[in-house]
Design a protein around this motif. Structure first.
Motif, PDB file in Angstrom:
ATOM      1  N   GLU A  36       2.225  63.713  73.106  1.00 12.06           N
ATOM      2  CA  GLU A  36       1.018  63.150  72.158  1.00 12.06           C
ATOM      3  C   GLU A  36      -0.183  62.810  73.457  1.00 12.06           C
ATOM      4  O   GLU A  36      -1.256  63.223  72.989  1.00 12.06           O
ATOM      5  N   SER A  37       0.409  62.311  74.288  1.00  9.59           N
ATOM      6  CA  SER A  37      -0.666  61.866  75.464  1.00  9.59           C
ATOM      7  C   SER A  37      -1.231  63.112  75.883  1.00  9.59           C
ATOM      8  O   SER A  37      -2.390  63.182  76.178  1.00  9.59           O
ATOM      9  N   GLU A  42      -5.812  67.241  76.631  1.00 11.42           N
ATOM     10  CA  GLU A  42      -6.501  68.519  76.252  1.00 11.42           C
ATOM     11  C   GLU A  42      -7.633  68.716  75.242  1.00 11.42           C
ATOM     12  O   GLU A  42      -8.449  69.384  75.214  1.00 11.42           O
ATOM     13  N   LEU A  43      -7.219  67.882  74.215  1.00 12.57           N
ATOM     14  CA  LEU A  43      -8.567  67.674  73.347  1.00 12.57           C
ATOM     15  C   LEU A  43      -9.812  67.249  73.927  1.00 12.57           C
ATOM     16  O   LEU A  43     -10.933  67.661  73.395  1.00 12.57           O
ATOM     17  N   LEU A  49     -10.129  72.987  70.565  1.00 15.56           N
ATOM     18  CA  LEU A  49      -9.145  72.503  69.871  1.00 15.56           C
ATOM     19  C   LEU A  49      -9.493  71.405  69.158  1.00 15.56           C
ATOM     20  O   LEU A  49     -10.312  70.588  69.336  1.00 15.56           O
ATOM     21  N   GLU A  50      -8.708  71.200  67.944  1.00 11.84           N
ATOM     22  CA  GLU A  50      -8.962  70.106  66.877  1.00 11.84           C
ATOM     23  C   GLU A  50      -7.458  69.667  66.652  1.00 11.84           C
ATOM     24  O   GLU A  50      -6.435  70.549  66.404  1.00 11.84           O
ATOM     25  N   SER A  51      -7.544  68.403  66.152  1.00 13.71           N
ATOM     26  CA  SER A  51      -6.271  67.613  65.771  1.00 13.71           C
ATOM     27  C   SER A  51      -6.254  67.563  64.358  1.00 13.71           C
ATOM     28  O   SER A  51      -7.231  66.959  63.813  1.00 13.71           O
ATOM     29  N   ARG A 311      -0.791  67.834  64.921  1.00 12.56           N
ATOM     30  CA  ARG A 311      -0.643  69.415  64.762  1.00 12.56           C
ATOM     31  C   ARG A 311      -2.190  69.826  65.560  1.00 12.56           C
ATOM     32  O   ARG A 311      -3.169  69.697  65.070  1.00 12.56           O
ATOM     33  N   LEU A 312      -2.139  70.917  66.256  1.00 12.43           N
ATOM     34  CA  LEU A 312      -3.451  71.499  66.751  1.00 12.43           C
ATOM     35  C   LEU A 312      -3.764  72.751  65.972  1.00 12.43           C
ATOM     36  O   LEU A 312      -3.163  73.524  65.474  1.00 12.43           O
ATOM     37  N   LEU A 313      -5.376  72.721  66.010  1.00 12.34           N
ATOM     38  CA  LEU A 313      -5.934  74.059  65.306  1.00 12.34           C
ATOM     39  C   LEU A 313      -6.894  74.554  66.081  1.00 12.34           C
ATOM     40  O   LEU A 313      -7.619  73.769  67.071  1.00 12.34           O
ATOM     41  N   VAL A 314      -7.117  75.662  66.349  1.00 11.54           N
ATOM     42  CA  VAL A 314      -8.189  76.531  66.998  1.00 11.54           C
ATOM     43  C   VAL A 314      -9.450  76.792  66.016  1.00 11.54           C
ATOM     44  O   VAL A 314      -9.298  77.464  65.151  1.00 11.54           O
TER      45      VAL A 314
END
Length: 508
Positions: A36-37, A42-43, A49-51, A311-314
């Motif tokens: 998580e850290s 990275e965000l 990148l989006e969470s 969860r990561l989205l591009v």
């Protein structure tokens, strides 16, 4: 042979650790909280990148340009560079036919949303709510606090003042180097009283505390273990011979043979030369499970803790928008690098999740007896056994099980807990787990009466009667590993516990 320059062709194979592969391996060893850290960093660095939040707030992948799912037939192991991605899945174990099958994320809650496992690991309340692990965090007592608490139970008010002055001078290692005469002058107490109180402090836990030298520290621990006989006393008084390796002189001084001397030396090396170092001042960190295990019809459901794994989205639409505005080559190259990094990270995180579920599922299958019946049915298990069963490398399984915790209806356990050595059965049957032996040992000691404390030899006999072929020294090692004192310590503690109710009720 003519000397001169020439051109040769040679073919060789080598494994090149690319930065992405190195990072993938590092991600695998991190816990969910550490991931998580890492994702938060990275965000901050990558605008593409989006969470994603919960199911209600989640954006349609078609609108954000989420990285497409990769076919599940692609390689699924970190050993193959963690390059494959895939849809979210949780594995069920059908222990009746030993087949693994995958359920869709929509039916099971997926790896990224609410798990829908009420009460797992002691939690309760609404679906998806986990236990408040922060409530378990506490401050570990320091050595001085630990000693003062014990001294308050054993000493009168006057002697307690002397004990406080002594304990204040004990170093973090547990040694006492202050002058007793100075303490006596400062408190206006007789030197004999200060020496008497020091002897009481030296009898407190941990054994060996308040010693004024290494020899005295070891002697105190030997007395506590009821091993301070004349031969051991001579050995402790002649540690310089042991340091020089002069075993012949030690045999002559102690009056023992080679076997007894070797046994005494092993006993001595098991003592703690710095008994105070086991007490720290750091806050106890709360432990959050990485994997949930729930009982289902015919087997077990194994799922990741999605609450601690964003969860990561591009966002491809944002990439298209920025690409249209970028004019120079350097900006376009930077955007392409961000897109490639985002795509790789989503795939690596998905593969990490699937790898953890796969390893955890195999552990649950191997230790089915533990999850059904408790620690007494824990089997001996090695990393190699799990690695061969799931077709991965042993080092990959080792990384997966590092710093990861599993929550089930029996409690919270580190994944490493399920890998234990085996103890040969006394009747020649299958080997049993060392943890199972520890459980039986603890049960025997808990059930002993205050007037019938069991010695290590008696515990060996009782364990052998239960089918465990175990040596006395192994019993002592397991007992000490569980923080259980010797027979002398337990007799003292249970006698003290029996006196307290009498005092409370006014008995004399």
């Amino acid at each position: 042979m003519a000397l001169g320059p020439r051109l040769d062709l040679r073919q060789s194979q080598s494994l090149v650790m690319t930065p992405q592969l190195q990072q993938a391996i590092r991600l695998l060893a991190l816990s969910n909280l550490e991931i998580e850290s890492f994702i938060a960093e990275e965000l901050e660095k990558n605008p593409l990148l989006e969470s994603a939040g919960g199911d209600d707030d989640r954006t349609d992948p078609a609108d954000t340009g989420e990285a497409p799912a990769v076919d599940r037939d692609e390689p699924e192991t970190v050993d193959e560079l963690l390059a494959s991605g895939g849809g979210e899945a949780a594995l069920d174990i059908d222990l009746d036919n030993e087949n693994l099958h995958q359920d869709s994320a929509s039916d099971r809650g997926g790896l990224d949303g609410g798990l829908g496992l009420e009460g797992i690991g002691g939690g309760s309340g609404e679906a998806g709510e986990g236990p408040d692990f922060d409530s378990f965090a506490s401050e570990a007592p320091s050595l001085h606090e630990h000693l003062l608490a014990q001294a308050g139970e054993r000493l009168s008010a006057g002697d307690l003042l002397i004990a406080q002055a002594i304990i204040e001078q004990i170093e973090e290692t547990g040694y006492f180097f202050a002058s007793l005469l100075d303490i006596a002058h400062r408190l206006g107490a007789p030197l004999g009283d200060v020496e008497r109180v020091l002897a009481v402090v030296q009898a407190l836990d941990p054994p060996g505390v308040a010693a004024r030298s290494l020899s005295e520290c070891l002697a105190l621990q030997a007395r506590d273990a009821d091993r301070y006989d004349p031969a051991m006393a001579r050995l402790i008084d002649n540690l310089d011979y042991l340091a020089k390796g002069n075993l012949a002189a030690l045999r002559r001084i102690c009056g023992v043979d080679d076997e007894d001397l070797a046994d005494m030396i092993r006993e001595l090396r098991a003592y703690d030369p710095k008994p105070g170092c086991r007490f720290g001042h750091d806050r106890v960190d709360a432990v959050v499970p990485d994997v949930f295990v729930a009982r289902r019809a015919g087997g077990w459901a194994v799922e990741l803790n999605g609450a601690t794994l964003p969860r990561l989205l591009v966002n491809r639409s944002y990439y298209v928008e920025l690409s249209g505005e970028a004019q120079d080559r350097q900006s376009k190259a930077w955007l392409s690098e961000c897109l490639a990094s985002a795509n790789w990270l989503t795939k690596a995180l998905d593969q990490r999740a699937r790898t953890i579920v796969k390893v955890s599922s195999e552990i649950v299958k191997q230790q089915d007896g533990f999850f059904r019946n408790g620690v007494s049915h824990l089997r001996p298990l090695t990393l190699k056994t799990v690695a061969e069963a799931i077709g991965m490398h042993e080092s990959t399984v080792s990384r997966v099980t590092s710093n990861k915790y599993l929550s089930c209806d029996r409690g919270l356990f580190e994944l490493k807990y399920f890998f234990t050595s085996g103890i040969q059965s006394a009747d020649g049957g299958d080997a049993v787990s060392a943890e199972a032996v520890k459980s039986q040992l603890k049960a025997l000691i808990t059930a002993e009466r205050a007037d019938a404390i069991l010695s290590d030899d008696q515990l060996v006999d009782l364990l052998r009667a239960k089918g465990f072929d175990i040596a006395r020294r192994t019993v002592a090692k397991y007992r000490e590993a569980m923080g259980i004192g010797s027979s002398v310590q337990r007799r003292r503690q249970k006698a003290l516990g029996a006196e307290r109710p009498r005092e409370a009720s006014g008995w004399r």
